[in-house]
Scaffold this motif. Structure first.
Motif, PDB file in Angstrom:
ATOM      1  N   ALA A  84      -1.142   9.602  -2.297  1.00  0.00           N
ATOM      2  CA  ALA A  84      -2.486  10.088  -1.929  1.00  0.00           C
ATOM      3  C   ALA A  84      -3.311   8.985  -1.268  1.00  0.00           C
ATOM      4  O   ALA A  84      -4.200   9.271  -0.464  1.00  0.00           O
ATOM      5  N   ALA A  85      -3.038   7.732  -1.607  1.00  0.00           N
ATOM      6  CA  ALA A  85      -3.811   6.616  -1.044  1.00  0.00           C
ATOM      7  C   ALA A  85      -3.324   6.209   0.348  1.00  0.00           C
ATOM      8  O   ALA A  85      -4.007   5.484   1.061  1.00  0.00           O
ATOM      9  N   THR A  86      -2.121   6.696   0.731  1.00  0.00           N
ATOM     10  CA  THR A  86      -1.452   6.167   1.924  1.00  0.00           C
ATOM     11  C   THR A  86      -1.806   6.907   3.209  1.00  0.00           C
ATOM     12  O   THR A  86      -1.686   8.121   3.289  1.00  0.00           O
ATOM     13  N   ASP A  87      -2.229   6.134   4.249  1.00  0.00           N
ATOM     14  CA  ASP A  87      -2.353   6.642   5.624  1.00  0.00           C
ATOM     15  C   ASP A  87      -1.200   6.061   6.403  1.00  0.00           C
ATOM     16  O   ASP A  87      -0.996   4.845   6.374  1.00  0.00           O
ATOM     17  N   ILE A  88      -0.493   6.888   7.161  1.00  0.00           N
ATOM     18  CA  ILE A  88       0.684   6.404   7.896  1.00  0.00           C
ATOM     19  C   ILE A  88       0.315   6.076   9.339  1.00  0.00           C
ATOM     20  O   ILE A  88      -0.262   6.913  10.038  1.00  0.00           O
TER      21      ILE A  88
END
Ligand code: SAH
Length: 355
Positions: free
Chosen positions: A107-111
């Motif tokens: 949920a914290a990750t932006d790719i």
């Protein structure tokens, strides 16, 4: 003659011998006829097979390493996961599968994918959307928004253009491409000032070659500055050497075979060995802490790839395939010793295992 060769000949006819760096940049990245634009062939059926294309175990171990680094940073609730040169996005998919097992991480990750090939961007979009991910694409790492970061680059630095200098009669000269009757040939170009070359290599015999990779250094410096500004961790995996040495490592691969780099430009993959010391120095000078490089074999083994193989076998994976993949990824006859892993961190963070 390939369409790219026609363009290269016209440029040589107009402006004189073409430095290798320019030739390599055109062969790989020409907007229409470059190798990565027109015909990237990564994977079992292609020109070369990379570690993530060999086995899911590679990406899973890297994923665990990145997830651990996120925890060491205090599990920030927003983190940019950047991959340089994601190819077919196989590594990214394996990493994200591990991230979903760690509470709060997915949920914290932006790719953010740094990719210049429109064709590979399409393949990446297709394969990541299958898993419900919405990455952002960038031409360069510079445009990824600031903030805590995890960075991964597998077989990316080896695809960046290099410069070569050759020693001729007491003078270093730029290695260039010229035309001899109807073939492209290597020719000696302008003198290279010694200040532009690594000091330890300047004394050399006639014919000796020094390679430098200005773009690789520039990208390493950008990563270093990013890690100096906000919490971060980067892993670079590539084939290469730890100490600078003389030698020509330019190679062309077509259909898994070595080819002549000057024949049918744009149709073969061109790469060069990565100078890890140069990358480490550039990142350190920009403010990052450097760990390693260590061999890919010792990195994967220390982080438990053997145990992972056992688990996959117990879950029904083919034992022979697993043994072959382990051998290729960690063995001296495969990628185990030739490939190195370099880690960069924000100074003050604990050294990442197993460094
Ligand atoms: N990491 C993948 C693919 C390696 S091939 C794997 O391990 O399978 C090299 C990748 O880098 C390709 O995706 C290619 O298009 C990309 N690439 C090459 N030069 C680049 C550049 N200058 N900027 C961004 N991406 C580049």
């Amino acid at each position: 003659m390939t369409p790219l060769e026609t363009l290269i000949r016209a440029e040589i006819a107009a402006t004189g011998p073409m430095p290798l760096e320019r030739y390599m940049a055109l062969c790989l990245g020409h907007p229409e006829h470059g190798y990565y634009m027109a015909r990237p062939a990564i994977g079992a059926a292609g020109d070369f097979t990379t570690a993530p294309e060999t086995s899911q175990m590679f990406g899973e171990i890297l994923g665990a390493s990145l997830a651990h680094a996120w925890q060491q940073m205090g599990s920030p609730d927003s983190i940019r996961l950047i991959e340089l040169g994601p190819g077919r996005a196989t590594l990214m998919r394996d990493i994200l599968r591990v991230f979903r097992l760690v509470p709060g991480l997915a949920a914290a990750t932006d790719i953010h994918l740094v990719e210049t090939s429109p064709r590979l961007r399409k393949a990446q979009a297709y394969r990541l959307k299958e898993d419900g991910h919405e990455p952002a694409w960038h031409d360069r790492i510079d445009t990824v928004p600031d903030g805590p970061t995890l960075i991964v680059a597998n077989e990316f630095f080896d695809a960046l253009p290099i410069r070569q200098a050759v020693m001729r009669g007491g003078q270093w000269r730029t290695v260039c491409i010229g035309i001899d009757v109807d073939a492209l040939v290597f020719v000696d170009g302008d003198p290279v000032p010694e200040t532009a070359l690594p000091a330890g290599l300047i004394e050399a015999d006639d014919g000796a070659i020094i390679e430098t990779a200005p773009l690789a250094r520039e990208i390493a410096a950008t990563i270093g500055a990013r890690l100096a500004n906000a919490a971060g961790f980067a892993l670079a995996i590539d084939y290469g050497y730890r100490e600078p040495a003389h030698g020509d490592s330019l190679q062309a691969l077509r259909g898994k075979r070595f080819a002549d780099p000057l024949v049918r430009p744009g149709e073969a993959d061109l790469t060069a060995h990565v100078d890890f010391q140069a990358i480490a120095e550039a990142a350190r000078a920009a403010g990052a802490a450097v760990h390693g490089p260590i061999t890919q074999g010792s990195y994967l083994t220390a982080l438990g790839i053997g145990l992972r193989a056992e688990r996959l076998r117990a879950a029904g994976a083919n034992a022979e395939d697993l043994t072959l993949a382990l051998e290729r990824l960690t063995g001296a006859g495969g990628m185990g010793t030739l490939f190195k892993v370099l880690a960069l961190t924000t100074p003050g963070l604990p050294a990442p295992p197993p460094f």
